[in-house]
Design a protein around this motif. Structure first.
Motif, PDB file in Angstrom:
ATOM      1  N   SER A   1     -11.245   5.616  -3.474  1.00  0.00           N
ATOM      2  CA  SER A   1     -12.000   4.493  -2.966  1.00  0.00           C
ATOM      3  C   SER A   1     -12.326   5.318  -2.289  1.00  0.00           C
ATOM      4  O   SER A   1     -13.994   5.043  -1.832  1.00  0.00           O
TER       5      SER A   1
ATOM      6  N   CYS B   1      -2.875  -5.799  -7.174  1.00  0.00           N
ATOM      7  CA  CYS B   1      -3.085  -6.181  -6.326  1.00  0.00           C
ATOM      8  C   CYS B   1      -2.208  -7.446  -6.129  1.00  0.00           C
ATOM      9  O   CYS B   1      -1.813  -8.217  -6.504  1.00  0.00           O
TER      10      CYS B   1
ATOM     11  N   THR C   1      -7.892  -2.147  -9.756  1.00  0.00           N
ATOM     12  CA  THR C   1      -7.347  -1.820  -8.099  1.00  0.00           C
ATOM     13  C   THR C   1      -6.317  -3.806  -7.890  1.00  0.00           C
ATOM     14  O   THR C   1      -6.105  -4.298  -7.238  1.00  0.00           O
TER      15      THR C   1
ATOM     16  N   CYS D   1     -11.194   1.383   3.308  1.00  0.00           N
ATOM     17  CA  CYS D   1     -11.130   3.054   3.157  1.00  0.00           C
ATOM     18  C   CYS D   1     -12.754   3.739   2.635  1.00  0.00           C
ATOM     19  O   CYS D   1     -12.894   4.919   2.678  1.00  0.00           O
TER      20      CYS D   1
ATOM     21  N   GLN E   1      -5.206  -6.926   1.019  1.00  0.00           N
ATOM     22  CA  GLN E   1      -4.948  -5.472   0.608  1.00  0.00           C
ATOM     23  C   GLN E   1      -6.031  -5.146  -0.946  1.00  0.00           C
ATOM     24  O   GLN E   1      -6.649  -3.939  -0.700  1.00  0.00           O
ATOM     25  N   PHE E   2      -6.768  -6.561  -1.203  1.00  0.00           N
ATOM     26  CA  PHE E   2      -8.079  -5.802  -2.079  1.00  0.00           C
ATOM     27  C   PHE E   2      -8.873  -5.223  -0.903  1.00  0.00           C
ATOM     28  O   PHE E   2      -9.869  -3.573  -0.858  1.00  0.00           O
TER      29      PHE E   2
ATOM     30  N   ARG F   1      -3.080   6.250  -4.124  1.00  0.00           N
ATOM     31  CA  ARG F   1      -4.279   6.954  -5.408  1.00  0.00           C
ATOM     32  C   ARG F   1      -5.572   6.067  -5.607  1.00  0.00           C
ATOM     33  O   ARG F   1      -6.885   6.520  -5.072  1.00  0.00           O
ATOM     34  N   LEU F   2      -5.188   4.819  -5.709  1.00  0.00           N
ATOM     35  CA  LEU F   2      -6.570   3.905  -5.544  1.00  0.00           C
ATOM     36  C   LEU F   2      -7.130   4.221  -4.127  1.00  0.00           C
ATOM     37  O   LEU F   2      -8.293   4.092  -4.624  1.00  0.00           O
ATOM     38  N   ILE F   3      -6.268   3.905  -3.211  1.00  0.00           N
ATOM     39  CA  ILE F   3      -6.975   4.349  -1.825  1.00  0.00           C
ATOM     40  C   ILE F   3      -7.580   5.919  -1.749  1.00  0.00           C
ATOM     41  O   ILE F   3      -8.854   5.438  -1.569  1.00  0.00           O
TER      42      ILE F   3
ATOM     43  N   THR G   1      -8.281  -1.653   0.595  1.00  0.00           N
ATOM     44  CA  THR G   1      -8.675  -0.439  -0.585  1.00  0.00           C
ATOM     45  C   THR G   1     -10.117  -0.279  -0.110  1.00  0.00           C
ATOM     46  O   THR G   1     -10.579   0.797  -0.244  1.00  0.00           O
TER      47      THR G   1
ATOM     48  N   ALA H   1      -1.586   2.836  -5.384  1.00  0.00           N
ATOM     49  CA  ALA H   1      -2.199   2.454  -4.597  1.00  0.00           C
ATOM     50  C   ALA H   1      -2.470   3.159  -3.514  1.00  0.00           C
ATOM     51  O   ALA H   1      -3.723   3.063  -2.952  1.00  0.00           O
TER      52      ALA H   1
ATOM     53  N   ILE I   1       0.590  -0.988  -0.450  1.00  0.00           N
ATOM     54  CA  ILE I   1      -0.078   0.112  -0.187  1.00  0.00           C
ATOM     55  C   ILE I   1       1.267   0.978   0.032  1.00  0.00           C
ATOM     56  O   ILE I   1       0.341   2.357  -0.331  1.00  0.00           O
TER      57      ILE I   1
END
Length: 423
Positions: free
Chosen positions: A246, A356, A352, A371, A364-365, A241-243, A368, A239, A234
């Motif tokens: 999300s 992973c 995402t 959040c 991990q998925f 940015r994807l969080i 994300t 990772a 993460i």
């Protein structure tokens, strides 16, 4: 024999995951569409509906713990994820049977909230385990198309459950609707019991079969290693940015989920059943579009440009509705919102899943996702504080703002696994 082997049979994979995602649409339709519309039609205030939704969606934050649990604890002879899928699917069905036993929900609001809470909690287990199984058995080059099929199917399931559920609620009552949902979920459970993740595994604990070598190699050996890998994963820019994306999606989904029944049923005076059925019909159209075009869009534009385009359009739609705020535009706004949200989920989930790490894929998925799910609760709870001083117009401007932030975050997204898209 590979007839029932998800890892070796492409069309069985697509069918199985489409079915499981469609099954997730049943609790989504009930908790996010029918239940709030039911409360709105029974005179509940916007704050009360927001509080109910926040309570019902609270278990989504449990993904923070469910992901590591599913990665670390497994009965490998039946597959790394499948036992957890079975557990979650059974739990959703039992939760609907509980709701069928409480009488009229408007007169038992506390039990109603508890039942909705349990539905969401069981759905979390099914959801996380299914996502982990997808990342384990679907090849990376199929991820875009698979996510289009899965999210399209989930939207179709939501649409079918919303339309049929609203009709059953109107003509036969809440208890019959809950029994109907439970019955469909149990049928899906039977399907899950009839497939395997990999050849040679057991269908059930007492049947013949053994752990596959590939499954054993991917199983995390300790909690310490699992957490160390998660923290390493993460910290990557993609990772992070994807969080952030999300979180924006969660705020948008939570706030809009609480706003829409208030705006359309209470402010624009739509009929409760008409609202549920119209929204379900829109989900049906969006689901079909997602199945046939969602994966193609991601493959053609790439994850980054797909997300930027979709979020920018969502921002414009909410801004335009805030400026106009007319009864005549309610249906058009809802149609655009539903379509964009489905395509956003397809692009976001594909991105995402692609980044992973296999050994900690569920952790991990789900990290994300959690959040965003925590943000979902805050988004729903924001309706009361926002709508009192600023009205529906202020809430729509807020939704446009969240979409604008997501657009900026997505603009810098670049997946580290050599994503094939132009800069």
């Amino acid at each position: 024999m590979t007839e029932f082997d998800l890892s070796q049979n492409k069309w069985l994979r697509y069918s199985a995951f489409a079915t499981l995602y469609a099954a997730q649409g049943i609790p989504d339709a009930m908790v996010l569409i029918i239940f709030p519309a039911y409360l709105a039609a029974n005179g509940m205030t916007a704050a009360a509906i927001g509080t109910f939704l926040a309570t019902a969606m609270l278990p989504n934050s449990a993904k923070l713990f469910v992901g590591p649990l599913i990665d670390r604890v497994a009965y490998l002879p039946m597959g790394r994820r499948r036992p957890w899928v079975i557990f979650g699917q059974f739990g959703i069905a039992i939760s609907f049977l509980f709701l069928a036993s409480i009488g009229e929900p408007a007169d038992n609001l506390s039990l109603f909230a508890i039942g909705a809470f349990c539905i969401t909690l069981a759905t979390v287990f099914q959801d996380v385990a299914t996502d982990g199984m997808v990342m384990d058995v679907v090849p990376s080059h199929e991820q875009g198309r698979a996510n289009g099929i899965m999210w399209g199917s989930k939207t179709l399931g939501t649409a079918a459950a919303g339309a049929s559920g609203a009709a059953i609620l109107a003509f036969a009552g809440f208890e019959a609707m809950a029994y109907f949902a439970a019955a469909i979920l149990l049928v899906v459970l039977i399907f899950v019991l009839a497939v395997k993740e990999r050849s040679g595994e057991r269908f059930l604990p007492w049947t013949a079969g053994a752990t596959s070598a590939e499954t054993a190699a991917r199983q995390t050996s300790s909690w310490k290693i699992l957490l160390a890998q998660l923290f390493a994963a993460i910290r990557r820019p993609s990772a992070m940015r994807l969080i952030g994306i999300s979180i924006c999606i969660g705020l948008i989904a939570g706030l809009s989920g609480a706003l829409l029944p208030v705006l359309l049923v209470q402010e624009f005076h739509w009929n409760e059943t008409d609202y549920s059925q119209f929204r379900s019909s829109l989900k049906l159209v969006a689901g079909v579009a997602g199945i046939f075009a969602g994966g193609v869009l991601v493959d053609y534009l790439g994850h980054r440009r797909s997300l930027v385009t979709l979020f920018a359009t969502l921002m414009a739609v909410n801004f335009a509705m805030a400026m106009a705020l007319r009864f005549q535009l309610g249906g058009l706004y809802l149609a655009a919102f539903e379509m964009l949200l489905v395509f956003i989920f397809i692009a976001f989930f594909a991105a995402t899943m692609r980044q992973c790490w296999k050994m900690i894929a569920a952790t991990q998925f789900s990290f994300t996702m959690v959040c965003g799910n925590i943000a979902l609760v805050f988004g729903a709870a924001m309706l009361g504080p926002l709508i009192e001083p600023f009205g529906e117009q202020g809430v729509l401007f807020t939704l446009a703002g969240f979409a604008a932030i997501a657009t900026m975050i997505a603009g810098g997204l670049k997946l580290e696994d050599q994503e094939a898209e132009s800069s």
